[in-house]
Design a protein around this motif. Sequence first.
Motif, PDB file in Angstrom:
ATOM      1  N   UNK A  82      73.860  22.899  57.176  1.00 19.50           N
ATOM      2  CA  UNK A  82      72.501  22.631  56.693  1.00 19.50           C
ATOM      3  C   UNK A  82      72.062  21.205  56.980  1.00 19.50           C
ATOM      4  N   UNK A  83      72.972  20.336  57.295  1.00 15.41           N
ATOM      5  CA  UNK A  83      72.668  18.918  57.470  1.00 15.41           C
ATOM      6  C   UNK A  83      73.033  18.084  56.264  1.00 15.41           C
ATOM      7  N   UNK A  84      73.324  18.727  55.126  1.00 13.61           N
ATOM      8  CA  UNK A  84      73.694  18.032  53.890  1.00 13.61           C
ATOM      9  C   UNK A  84      75.188  18.224  53.656  1.00 13.61           C
ATOM     10  N   UNK A  96      77.942  15.873  41.994  1.00 16.02           N
ATOM     11  CA  UNK A  96      76.538  16.127  42.271  1.00 16.02           C
ATOM     12  C   UNK A  96      75.979  15.286  43.393  1.00 16.02           C
ATOM     13  N   UNK A  97      76.758  14.344  43.912  1.00 13.97           N
ATOM     14  CA  UNK A  97      76.273  13.484  44.999  1.00 13.97           C
ATOM     15  C   UNK A  97      76.386  14.212  46.342  1.00 13.97           C
ATOM     16  N   UNK A  98      75.424  13.972  47.213  1.00 12.28           N
ATOM     17  CA  UNK A  98      75.435  14.518  48.567  1.00 12.28           C
ATOM     18  C   UNK A  98      74.633  13.588  49.457  1.00 12.28           C
ATOM     19  N   UNK A  99      74.704  13.812  50.783  1.00 14.28           N
ATOM     20  CA  UNK A  99      73.979  12.961  51.718  1.00 14.28           C
ATOM     21  C   UNK A  99      73.577  13.806  52.923  1.00 14.28           C
ATOM     22  N   UNK A 100      72.413  13.505  53.470  1.00 15.62           N
ATOM     23  CA  UNK A 100      71.917  14.171  54.672  1.00 15.62           C
ATOM     24  C   UNK A 100      72.462  13.438  55.893  1.00 15.62           C
ATOM     25  N   UNK A 101      73.231  14.136  56.737  1.00 14.85           N
ATOM     26  CA  UNK A 101      73.790  13.493  57.928  1.00 14.85           C
ATOM     27  C   UNK A 101      72.904  13.700  59.144  1.00 14.85           C
ATOM     28  N   UNK A 102      71.903  14.574  59.075  1.00 17.05           N
ATOM     29  CA  UNK A 102      71.009  14.807  60.198  1.00 17.05           C
ATOM     30  C   UNK A 102      70.582  16.257  60.258  1.00 17.05           C
ATOM     31  N   UNK A 103      70.066  16.704  61.413  1.00 12.03           N
ATOM     32  CA  UNK A 103      69.582  18.081  61.522  1.00 12.03           C
ATOM     33  C   UNK A 103      70.709  19.101  61.430  1.00 12.03           C
ATOM     34  N   UNK A 104      70.378  20.256  60.905  1.00 10.74           N
ATOM     35  CA  UNK A 104      71.339  21.351  60.822  1.00 10.74           C
ATOM     36  C   UNK A 104      71.636  21.912  62.205  1.00 10.74           C
ATOM     37  N   UNK A 254      62.776  32.123  50.481  1.00  7.43           N
ATOM     38  CA  UNK A 254      63.969  32.940  50.708  1.00  7.43           C
ATOM     39  C   UNK A 254      64.784  32.904  49.426  1.00  7.43           C
ATOM     40  N   UNK A 255      65.856  33.669  49.407  1.00  5.03           N
ATOM     41  CA  UNK A 255      66.641  33.749  48.178  1.00  5.03           C
ATOM     42  C   UNK A 255      67.269  32.402  47.818  1.00  5.03           C
ATOM     43  N   UNK A 256      67.816  31.706  48.827  1.00  4.03           N
ATOM     44  CA  UNK A 256      68.440  30.403  48.593  1.00  4.03           C
ATOM     45  C   UNK A 256      67.978  29.428  49.664  1.00  4.03           C
ATOM     46  N   UNK A 257      66.840  28.770  49.462  1.00  5.39           N
ATOM     47  CA  UNK A 257      66.354  27.814  50.467  1.00  5.39           C
ATOM     48  C   UNK A 257      67.213  26.553  50.487  1.00  5.39           C
ATOM     49  N   UNK A 258      67.547  26.094  51.685  1.00  8.74           N
ATOM     50  CA  UNK A 258      68.391  24.915  51.840  1.00  8.74           C
ATOM     51  C   UNK A 258      67.564  23.754  52.395  1.00  8.74           C
ATOM     52  N   UNK A 259      67.666  22.564  51.814  1.00 10.10           N
ATOM     53  CA  UNK A 259      66.953  21.400  52.361  1.00 10.10           C
ATOM     54  C   UNK A 259      67.311  21.172  53.823  1.00 10.10           C
TER      55      UNK A 259
END
Length: 452
Positions: A82-84, A96-104, A254-259
């Motif tokens: 997902x990119x996260x 609960x911490x996460x980070x966006x590394x870029x495009x999925x 959708x049922x589970x939308x992902x950032x």
Amino acid sequence: MAHLLDTLDDEVPITYGQFMLRGVSGLQGVDTRVHLAELDRQVYLYASAEHSRVRVEVWDGPPPPWEGHGKLVADARCVAETGVVAVTPYMSAASGRSVLIGPAFFEYGLHLYAHNSERLLRFWPIRDVFDPALHLRPDGVDDDAKPVEIVEARSSLGDWVSTRVLGSSEPPAPPAPPAVEEDWPLDHEHEVRLAQLLGDLRPRLMTRPPTWLLDTDEGNRSRYLNELRSSVAAARRLNPDGLPTFQLSFGELVERPHPGLSYRLWQWRPIAPPADPATLAGTEARDREAAAVEGTAREATAGEAPGREATGREHAATVGTEISGTGRPDSATFETGHTTTEHTETVPDGIDRAWAERNGTATTATTTRGITTSQITAAEIATPQSEPAATRPPETLTAEREVRALDVLRRRRLVTGIVTVLREENGVVEVRDAVPAEVARVLAAEKAWALD
């Protein structure tokens, strides 16, 4: 030269000598399983301690060698789902911490450094590996089903906004959601405590903060705040240009939308009626008065010619006559900032054309991707012109937009377009219109899995 885009620092409990790296799979280039391994599409990290201090770094290219303590123990590649990404315990609750590394659906380089129980993970994008047959399958399709057509939608790194180097200045927070009457309104003391607890996150909330935050234990409270802060940071990187956003209910997309992922949205939207001539006449009078006051002020301060005030009045009267004579502006244009843009809607041919013609909206027939359509001018779809342009909500759901049906009696239209998820909060999903690289992926998947 590579740039550091983002970081994540966390401390993770270790169970049975391992903890997990969430959000990536397809691990390659790992010769031994001493520090890093993948099993059943789940990546595991190994350490001999009770806790591990972990730092995740996001780069836009191959990073320079690490100059701190520790040594490089893995030079691997993986694919972002997902990119996260997040590092989580094997058995206990995550921080609960996460980070966006870029495009999925990009392949990423991964350097893993180890020093005692400390771990440093560095990610950078390598190439787009999106495959509609694997990454964007229709709901309910069997695992062994094959697409009807092989379609590729490859992009370059520069096509994705999440790989930009952001400025140091924080963009202004979006306006707080409008206050609504609560069945159980909070008293002043609770509101003050929530504001103190949320701090700078309060103006960025899309929903009312849950009251259990005040009564739960510190672990649950920290987890909620960490998730909220991480999602706000990811949403900022997914929308660095500040494109207009709008909100959906959790199951509307959708049922589970992902950032970071893009989807086609179908939504009924109201059709605004033409502006009332009486309302426009009142607006015209206010415009003439404002023009007269402005002309007088310019004469007094700048010593301009006496004829300027009269000219301003004549211009305002002329514009007002053009509007009030038809009930709507002569040209179907909207003004956005300093740019005037033409705005039209498309409606499937044969869907209530008589109603559109009676309202003066149906004009010429065009063809969009093989579908015969008729054009509807902005006079039928726009917010009434009596409303100041500055107060009109920005137009959304414009990427690959199509109007597929009109509900005449309920004065609404069925609109479809492609959107990208920014974040989710308490059952509310924030999205923006998709950019070209994101649109291309959805269209490729729709073509690959087209129905007969």
